[in-house]
Design an enzyme around this catalytic site. Structure first.
Site, PDB file in Angstrom:
ATOM      1  N   GLN A 136       0.884  -1.226  -0.010  1.00 41.16           N
ATOM      2  CA  GLN A 136      -0.067   0.041   0.019  1.00 41.16           C
ATOM      3  C   GLN A 136       0.789   1.361   0.027  1.00 41.16           C
ATOM      4  O   GLN A 136       1.711   1.330   0.842  1.00 41.16           O
ATOM      5  CB  GLN A 136      -0.914  -0.014   1.058  1.00 41.16           C
ATOM      6  CG  GLN A 136      -1.910  -1.073   1.174  1.00 41.16           C
ATOM      7  CD  GLN A 136      -3.123  -0.841   0.189  1.00 41.16           C
ATOM      8  OE1 GLN A 136      -3.004   0.200  -0.576  1.00 41.16           O
ATOM      9  NE2 GLN A 136      -4.123  -1.790   0.283  1.00 41.16           N
ATOM     10  N   ASN A 168      -0.146  -7.847   4.994  1.00 37.82           N
ATOM     11  CA  ASN A 168      -0.261  -6.570   5.594  1.00 37.82           C
ATOM     12  C   ASN A 168      -1.595  -6.449   6.588  1.00 37.82           C
ATOM     13  O   ASN A 168      -1.204  -5.678   7.638  1.00 37.82           O
ATOM     14  CB  ASN A 168      -0.285  -5.662   4.367  1.00 37.82           C
ATOM     15  CG  ASN A 168      -0.862  -4.291   4.929  1.00 37.82           C
ATOM     16  OD1 ASN A 168       0.090  -3.441   5.534  1.00 37.82           O
ATOM     17  ND2 ASN A 168      -1.912  -3.774   4.387  1.00 37.82           N
ATOM     18  N   GLU A 215      -3.001 -16.919  -0.825  1.00 36.46           N
ATOM     19  CA  GLU A 215      -2.695 -15.776  -1.848  1.00 36.46           C
ATOM     20  C   GLU A 215      -2.055 -16.731  -3.129  1.00 36.46           C
ATOM     21  O   GLU A 215      -1.452 -17.562  -2.795  1.00 36.46           O
ATOM     22  CB  GLU A 215      -1.720 -14.690  -1.359  1.00 36.46           C
ATOM     23  CG  GLU A 215      -0.802 -13.945  -2.202  1.00 36.46           C
ATOM     24  CD  GLU A 215      -1.651 -12.956  -3.109  1.00 36.46           C
ATOM     25  OE1 GLU A 215      -1.344 -13.054  -4.181  1.00 36.46           O
ATOM     26  OE2 GLU A 215      -2.498 -12.236  -2.491  1.00 36.46           O
ATOM     27  N   CYS A 239     -10.615  -2.056  -3.966  1.00 35.19           N
ATOM     28  CA  CYS A 239     -10.205  -0.993  -4.744  1.00 35.19           C
ATOM     29  C   CYS A 239     -11.021  -0.577  -5.921  1.00 35.19           C
ATOM     30  O   CYS A 239     -10.693   0.142  -6.762  1.00 35.19           O
ATOM     31  CB  CYS A 239      -8.893  -1.299  -4.927  1.00 35.19           C
ATOM     32  SG  CYS A 239      -8.672  -2.908  -6.132  1.00 35.19           S
TER      33      CYS A 239
END
Length: 405
Positions: A235, A269, A285, A360
């Site tokens: 980020q 994160n 992931e 997002c």
């Protein structure tokens, strides 16, 4: 293309352009605000929608502000600098609410937005390199590189490094490079797009400057240690990232009996800061390097594990790591495409009571929430995070809880 014409701007579009009506057609105009009278030069036109830019302002909104960047109007990045940040945030909130409304998602008032820094907020930036060796960003249309000497939204250390790169770095064969600085002030450099020789040459040159190109950089994510190599996703707005994680912790309100399933976990994160407060964490992931970075964290242990899994192709029930995990809470942080396949399979995880969704793209967020509320879920909270001031990008967070029988 029709000749330039005069237009009164009535309202904003979702992406911050002005909207007016000309000869029965909707016209979307960049660098135009509601209430302004402008001359429009068209750039695209079809039977229903015209798009263009304001080339002259006959009247200006009292909300208009002077852009801080000398490249405003040329660079394709911070296209909303003429709009006050408070208005930018309101625009993004309006866009989120409109997407929820279109998807028939009932909701209470939006949560207070996360909005912190206006300039010098990016710790990481990707620069285009022309065949002539000019370094900059793409223009608004994305068909030309605008050479720059500095950028108003990156941290000062990145601007200082950019000066050195432009003056000394071997850029032959480089098409795109990244400059990044971590939370220990270590600089990194990498070739995102370029020849093999250019990647080796720039990495070697960077090491001579004391910068890293292959070694992981270190970050603090709301108290937890995380790692990422130059060129990898992090980020870019570190202060908003910390505020985002703190809000996630407050909204989820988990305890030592909870088991957290972090889907699209990246380098951990968001979930690693929960490690000391919950019973267990399982992160999934598709990117092997991101998983390696997550497992490299000091918080990773037998109760906090990260594994490779393709969540777009593998149903949740078929992923062996999930089968015996029995999560009570799920964190979703998908790419722009959203998590449609995942939410359609959420009912295969009967022990889950809460879902935190970080998005997002408000369009895919609203689509996915609509899928969930038609099943067993209730939208408790939703709000905007201004991760990228002066741009059209919209980051959001939503909390859903399972409906009581």
């Amino acid at each position: 293309m029709p000749a330039p014409f005069e237009l009164t701007i009535d309202r904003y579009s979702h992406d911050g352009r002005g909207i007016g009506i000309h000869q029965g057609r909707v016209v979307m105009v960049s660098n135009a605000m509601p209430g302004e009278q402008v001359q429009v030069k068209l750039e695209q036109a079809n039977t229903k929608l015209w798009q263009g830019k304001a080339v002259k302002h006959f009247t200006q909104s009292d909300r208009r502000q002077q852009p801080t960047c000398q490249y405003y109007g040329e660079c394709g990045g911070c296209v909303l600098q003429h709009v006050p940040v408070s208005d930018q945030v309101a625009l993004k909130q309006s866009a989120l609410e409109d997407h929820l409304r279109r998807n028939k998602v009932p909701h209470d008032a939006l949560a207070e937005p996360i909005s912190i820094e206006k300039v010098a907020y990016r710790h990481r930036a990707r620069f285009q390199v022309s065949k002539k060796g000019e370094v900059g960003f793409f223009n608004v249309k994305g068909n030309r590189i605008v050479p720059i000497s500095q950028c108003a939204v990156v941290v000062p250390a990145i601007n200082d490094a950019l000066i050195i790169v432009k003056r000394e770095a071997p850029l032959e064969g480089v098409k795109q490079l990244e400059l990044v600085i971590d939370d220990t002030d270590q600089l990194g450099i990498s070739v995102v797009e370029g020849s093999g020789a250019s990647k080796s040459a720039l990495a070697q040159w960077g090491e001579q400057q004391g910068w890293v190109s292959q070694a992981p950089l270190q970050y603090r994510s709301a108290g937890a240690q995380t790692w990422a190599k130059p060129g990898s996703f992090t980020q870019v707005n570190r202060r908003v990232n910390t505020a985002m994680i703190e809000q996630a912790k407050a909204w989820l309100d988990l305890d030592v009996s909870d088991r957290v399933l972090d889907l699209f976990c990246g380098n951990g994160n968001v979930s690693l800061p929960f490690a000391k407060n919950v019973e267990a964490i399982l992160g999934l992931e598709a990117n092997q390097e991101a998983i390696d970075m997550a497992m490299n964290s000091e918080q990773a242990n037998q109760q906090t594990r990260y594994c490779v899994a393709n969540l777009f192709t593998s149903p949740l029930k078929d992923i062996p790591e999930i089968a015996q995990f029995n999560p009570t809470a799920v964190i979703l942080d998908p790419p722009r495409a959203g998590a449609e396949a995942v939410v359609k399979n959420m009912n295969t995880l009967p022990t889950v009571q809460k879902i935190l969704y970080i998005s997002c793209d408000p369009a895919t967020l609203a689509r996915d929430i609509a899928e969930l509320i038609h099943d067993k879920w209730h939208l408790r909270k939703v709000g905007v995070m201004d991760m990228f001031p002066h741009t059209r990008h919209i980051e959001s967070m939503a909390l859903l809880e399972k409906k009581k029988k």
